[in-house]
Structure formats: structure tokens, C-alpha cells
Write an enzyme that holds these catalytic residues in place. Structure first.
Site, PDB file in Angstrom:
ATOM      1  N   TYR A  28       2.929   1.709  -0.904  1.00 18.14           N
ATOM      2  CA  TYR A  28       3.028   0.905  -2.177  1.00 18.14           C
ATOM      3  C   TYR A  28       2.206   1.533  -3.463  1.00 18.14           C
ATOM      4  O   TYR A  28       2.226   0.769  -4.447  1.00 18.14           O
ATOM      5  CB  TYR A  28       2.229  -0.285  -1.951  1.00 18.14           C
ATOM      6  CG  TYR A  28       2.320  -0.877  -0.761  1.00 18.14           C
ATOM      7  CD1 TYR A  28       3.375  -1.571  -0.267  1.00 18.14           C
ATOM      8  CD2 TYR A  28       1.171  -0.907  -0.003  1.00 18.14           C
ATOM      9  CE1 TYR A  28       3.286  -2.181   1.050  1.00 18.14           C
ATOM     10  CE2 TYR A  28       1.175  -1.702   1.418  1.00 18.14           C
ATOM     11  CZ  TYR A  28       2.484  -2.254   1.996  1.00 18.14           C
ATOM     12  OH  TYR A  28       2.422  -2.798   3.305  1.00 18.14           O
ATOM     13  N   CYS A  76       2.116  16.659   6.568  1.00 18.82           N
ATOM     14  CA  CYS A  76       3.203  17.559   5.926  1.00 18.82           C
ATOM     15  C   CYS A  76       4.121  16.536   5.189  1.00 18.82           C
ATOM     16  O   CYS A  76       5.274  16.341   5.631  1.00 18.82           O
ATOM     17  CB  CYS A  76       3.638  18.210   7.099  1.00 18.82           C
ATOM     18  SG  CYS A  76       2.570  19.378   7.772  1.00 18.82           S
ATOM     19  N   GLU A  77       3.879  15.821   4.151  1.00 22.08           N
ATOM     20  CA  GLU A  77       4.875  15.043   3.402  1.00 22.08           C
ATOM     21  C   GLU A  77       3.964  15.058   1.859  1.00 22.08           C
ATOM     22  O   GLU A  77       2.871  14.779   1.974  1.00 22.08           O
ATOM     23  CB  GLU A  77       4.429  13.605   3.791  1.00 22.08           C
ATOM     24  CG  GLU A  77       4.856  13.186   5.134  1.00 22.08           C
ATOM     25  CD  GLU A  77       6.258  12.688   5.248  1.00 22.08           C
ATOM     26  OE1 GLU A  77       7.037  12.365   4.240  1.00 22.08           O
ATOM     27  OE2 GLU A  77       6.743  12.335   6.373  1.00 22.08           O
ATOM     28  N   GLU A  98      -4.424 -19.410   4.851  1.00 18.18           N
ATOM     29  CA  GLU A  98      -4.094 -18.107   5.688  1.00 18.18           C
ATOM     30  C   GLU A  98      -4.756 -16.961   5.027  1.00 18.18           C
ATOM     31  O   GLU A  98      -3.782 -16.022   4.923  1.00 18.18           O
ATOM     32  CB  GLU A  98      -2.768 -18.067   6.191  1.00 18.18           C
ATOM     33  CG  GLU A  98      -2.250 -19.246   6.866  1.00 18.18           C
ATOM     34  CD  GLU A  98      -0.497 -18.996   6.833  1.00 18.18           C
ATOM     35  OE1 GLU A  98      -0.025 -18.108   6.334  1.00 18.18           O
ATOM     36  OE2 GLU A  98       0.096 -19.957   7.324  1.00 18.18           O
ATOM     37  N   PRO A  99      -5.869 -16.585   4.788  1.00  9.73           N
ATOM     38  CA  PRO A  99      -6.204 -15.636   3.910  1.00  9.73           C
ATOM     39  C   PRO A  99      -6.461 -14.341   4.944  1.00  9.73           C
ATOM     40  O   PRO A  99      -6.999 -14.359   6.011  1.00  9.73           O
ATOM     41  CB  PRO A  99      -7.564 -15.915   3.529  1.00  9.73           C
ATOM     42  CG  PRO A  99      -8.200 -16.837   4.351  1.00  9.73           C
ATOM     43  CD  PRO A  99      -6.944 -17.734   4.962  1.00  9.73           C
ATOM     44  N   GLY A 100      -6.172 -13.239   4.462  1.00  3.04           N
ATOM     45  CA  GLY A 100      -6.174 -12.057   5.119  1.00  3.04           C
ATOM     46  C   GLY A 100      -7.055 -10.953   4.207  1.00  3.04           C
ATOM     47  O   GLY A 100      -8.373 -10.870   4.553  1.00  3.04           O
ATOM     48  N   ARG A 101      -6.685 -10.512   3.397  1.00  5.63           N
ATOM     49  CA  ARG A 101      -7.084  -9.479   2.676  1.00  5.63           C
ATOM     50  C   ARG A 101      -8.455  -9.734   1.815  1.00  5.63           C
ATOM     51  O   ARG A 101      -9.449  -9.129   1.880  1.00  5.63           O
ATOM     52  CB  ARG A 101      -6.081  -8.852   1.443  1.00  5.63           C
ATOM     53  CG  ARG A 101      -6.368  -7.762   0.666  1.00  5.63           C
ATOM     54  CD  ARG A 101      -5.652  -7.506  -0.716  1.00  5.63           C
ATOM     55  NE  ARG A 101      -4.292  -7.782  -0.422  1.00  5.63           N
ATOM     56  CZ  ARG A 101      -3.424  -6.875  -0.242  1.00  5.63           C
ATOM     57  NH1 ARG A 101      -3.792  -5.683  -0.060  1.00  5.63           N
ATOM     58  NH2 ARG A 101      -2.176  -7.086   0.032  1.00  5.63           N
TER      59      ARG A 101
END
Ligand code: LLP
Length: 430
Positions: A327, A354-355, A284-287
Site C-alpha cells: 500500500y 529480491c524485489e 469490529e475494530p482491528g487496527r
């Protein structure tokens, strides 16, 4: 002619100081489609897939793209046409793969909180397998399948309790994680599943985390899963496929994950040594299929020199590129027009939200001026799919480039789009 490349980004390069994605100048894309803009290389995605396909040559294997990484319909269409199945985690993702023309028999459904409605929808669609994540879910899936008069194909996601050695938020295979059934309970869960009339056991599944850059955690998880397969089969329950999840990392900042084919060469020799080499294998590869196939183009709005830090304020923000804020992730940031003659300064690259957490890169050496274009690299995975409308910012447009040119695959969200689902209170309650 061979063009210079950026390490880890074979499809992104400079030609005459100008950044290109494949053969297309980044400046041209920004001018035509505006910024911030996600651009994906079709060739880079197919190259990443080809590494897995090489790794599995001559084996019985099914690659199920974990579409949460990038769920653009055009990307799904590309992978569906290349023969991929899909790993989905919601009814919404099921609707997307259907709209993209996927073979629904090659769809597997993961996730700890599937609703009855989602189960029903997936059973009616005839998906290939449910990756069940708890004993309670087995019971509910059995009920829903019985109501429909069908049998649900199931695989139990086992938590092998191995350390993927990655960021704690994206590590999933340790005892303290919410995912999967504990290794010690797995045999009992299989016995229960095999006894339920609405379920048909087809496989076993695990997924230990994301952005994994070492081979050892995979080998450890594999051994733990194979031990279980032996025990489950001894108990008389055949396991047709073994799913090893996704998780292979990419090069964000000099990271050196194994290449997909090299990783699988090692994993397959372990499988062969233990007599499981001819089993149907799933991953199940994503990235690793999309991450380094994408960039985000952005414009420098202001330079703001400060006493302690200089800020480079760009038009992309944490709502478009949430990984640094979530992260503390690193994404390389490079100029669209390289300036050999200008001395670089050190900047925190930040967005307009605004953070204080709205930063995209810290302490970056850049030779930039107001109005310049920058490219945020490794932006093909978990960027647009996690983007939001925070600060009422419309999400960026998405473009896919191939040898025929640049194709707009999602238009930029207008401000009206961002509040199109809302209503003012009626006069009677004001
Ligand atoms: N299978 C399952 C069951 C998963 O939960 C995931 C990812 C994958 C496969 C695909 O993993 P990959 O090959 O992409 O590592 N938003 C985070 C990553 C979250 C991963 C969630 N699960 C990030 O931006 O780093």
C-alpha cells in the site's frame, strides 16, 4: 518518573537514549529472542480497548475484535479475557479463537466467500451471527442450516456507498467494492432472509474501510444504515443489533484520527437523536486495538552508499512487513540506541528480498552503522498476520511484554518449518 514518549506511541519511549517498550529495553529483547522480532505491549492493547469501553460506558455494546489485524493466540486470549467478542473471516480464524478460549457466542463471521464447510463449522460452534454479504450467500446459508436442523443468526452487511477517504485497497463501502449488499437491494434481501426457514434475522452490519481518520464518513454511514433499519422494521422485521464495523485509523505518520471514545461520543449522540441509543451496538475494530501496540526489531546488515540513494539493508523484509510494498504505507523507523553525536544520513531502508518493491521506508534520516538495531513502529496490525515465507524466509518470532516481563508467544520459524509440508517426487515419476 515520566519518560519521554514518541508521539502516537505512548508505550514506546527512550530512557537514557535507549528505546524501551513499556519498561523493557528493546536491545535486551533483540539479544534474547533474535531479529527480526515482533514485540507487543499488553498494556498498550488493553489501553486501546479501554478507550472503546469508556466510549460505550452505560450502553448495550459488544466489541468484536477483528482478529485479522493480529491473530496471535496470546493476543486473542488477552482480548477474550477482557470480554471481547471476535470478528472472524474464515474457518481458520474460528479455530484460532476457539483455541484461545473465546466465548463463541460472541463471534461474528464476516467475509464475501464463506464456504459450506465453514458455515457448517460455525453453526456447530454456535457463533453469535453471520454477517452475510450477498443474496446468494443467504440461500446457501439457509440450506446448510436446514441440513443441520438449526437456524442461522444473520445480519446483512450493507454497502452504504460512502467514501471512507482512505487508501483505495482498504476502502470497502463504495458501490464499486465487492463487499456487502447494495443499499438499494438491502430491504429486499432482508425480506428474503426473513422468509427462509433456516435463517433468523438478528441485526444489520456495515464496514466502510480501514485507517479512517475522520468522523464524517462514520456519521454518513450511520445515517444511511439507520434509514434502512427504519424501513426494515416498518416491513415487520425486527433488528436487534446494529454493527458499525471497524476502520478507525491510528497515527502512523502524524495522522490525527479521533480517539475511540471521542468518536463514539459523537456517534452515540447521533444514535440518541435518532432514537437508537438503547439498541444493542456492535463494532469490529482491528487496527486501532493493536497497531500501535507493536514494534518490529531489526538489525542493520549493510549500509550501501549509492550515487542516487543510500541504502540501509536490514534483516526484516517485505515478507515480514508487507504494508509498504502493498500500500506504499508509512511506518516510522527509529534507532534502538539514539546517537545524538552522529550526523544522520538519508537512506532508503530495504530488506534482503529480491524485489525492488522490498522497501520498508524511503528517504529516512538515520544515524546508523552496520550491526545497529532499528525499530519499525506501528507494527502490531496487519504485519505478522500478513507475513509470508517469500524467498524461503522463516517468519519472525513474536513476544508479548507485560509487567512480569517478556513472553515468547510464537517461536521463530525455522527453515525446515518453511518446507515441512512438501515432498520430493517419488522415484517412479522422475
Ligand atoms: N470488519 C471487517 C468486515 C473488515 O473487513 C475489517 C478489515 C475490519 C472489520 C477491521 O478493520 P480495522 O479496524 O482494522 O480497520 N491489510 C490492510 C487493512 C485491511 C483491512 C481489511 N478489513 C492494511 O494493512 O492496511
Amino acid at each position: 518518573m515520566t519518560l519521554p514518549t514518541l508521539p502516537g506511541h505512548p508505550h514506546v519511549h527512550y530512557q537514557d537514549q535507549a528505546l524501551h517498550l513499556d519498561r523493557i529495553p528493546a536491545r535486551q529483547l533483540a539479544q534474547e529472542f533474535g531479529t527480526p522480532l515482533f514485540v507487543y505491549s499488553k498494556a498498550a492493547m488493553l489501553d486501546a480497548l479501554a478507550a472503546y469501553q469508556r466510549g460505550f460506558a452505560g450502553r448495550r455494546a459488544q466489541i468484536c475484535y477483528a482478529m485479522k489485524a493480529n491473530s496471535s493466540l496470546a493476543v486473542l486470549q488477552l482480548f477474550a479475557e477482557a470480554g471481547c467478542g471476535f470478528d472472524i473471516v474464515s474457518g481458520g480464524e474460528l479455530a484460532r479463537v476457539r483455541a484461545a478460549g473465546a466465548d463463541l457466542g460472541k463471534v461474528i463471521f464476516s467475509g464475501v466467500g464463506k464456504t459450506r464447510a465453514e458455515m457448517r463449522m460455525a453453526l456447530e460452534a454456535g457463533i453469535g451471527c453471520f454477517n452475510v454479504e450477498s443474496e446468494a450467500e443467504l440461500e446457501v446459508l439457509n440450506q446448510v442450516a436446514c441440513e443441520l436442523g438449526v437456524q442461522a443468526p444473520v445480519s446483512i452487511r450493507v454497502n452504504p456507498n460512502v467514501d471512507a477517504k482512505t487508501h483505495p485497497y482498504i476502502s470497502t463501502g463504495l458501490k464499486g467494492n465487492k463487499f456487502g449488499v447494495a443499499h438499494d437491494h438491502a430491504l429486499a434481501a432482508y425480506q428474503r432472509a426473513a422468509s427462509l426457514p433456516g435463517l433468523r434475522v438478528v441485526g444489520i452490519d456495515c464496514h466502510i474501510g480501514s485507517q479512517i481518520t475522520q468522523t464524517t464518513p462514520y456519521l454518513d454511514a450511520m445515517d444511511r444504515i439507520l434509514d434502512l433499519v427504519e424501513a426494515i422494521e416498518q416491513a415487520g422485521i425486527p433488528i436487534h443489533h446494529i454493527d458499525f464495523g471497524g476502520g478507525l485509523g491510528i497515527d502512523y505518520n502524524g495522522d490525527t484520527p479521533p480517539k475511540a471514545d471521542e468518536l463514539w461520543q459523537q456517534l452515540l449522540s447521533r444514535l440518541d437523536a435518532r432514537g437508537f441509543g438503547q439498541r444493542l451496538l456492535m463494532i469490529e475494530p482491528g487496527r486501532s486495538l493493536v497497531g500501535n501496540a507493536g514494534i518490529c526489531l531489526t538489525e542493520v546488515l549493510y549500509l550501501k552508499p549509492g550515487e542516487q540513494k543510500n541504502f540501509c539493508i536490514i534483516d526484516a523484509a517485505m515478507n515480514d512487513l508487507p504494508r509498504p510494498a502493498m500500500y506504499e504505507a508509512y511506518h516510522a523507523i527509529v534507532p534502538v540506541q539514539a546517537k545524538g553525536d552522529q550526523a544522520p544520513s538519508r537512506y532508503d531502508v530495504v530488506g534482503p528480498v529480491c524485489e525492488s518493491g522490498d522497501w520498508i521506508g524511503r528517504d529516512r534520516e538515520l544515524a546508523v552503522a552496520q550491526g545497529d538495531l532499528l525499530a519499525v513502529l506501528s507494527a502490531g496490525a496487519y504485519c505478522m498476520s500478513m507475513a509470508s515465507n517469500y524467498n524461503t524466509r522463516g517468519r519472525p518470532a513474536e513476544v508479548l511484554v507485560d509487567d512480569k516481563g517478556a513472553h515468547l508467544v510464537r517461536r521463530r520459524e525455522s527453515v525446515e518449518d518453511t518446507f515441512a509440508l512438501e515432498t520430493l517426487l517419488p522415484a517412479a515419476v522422475r
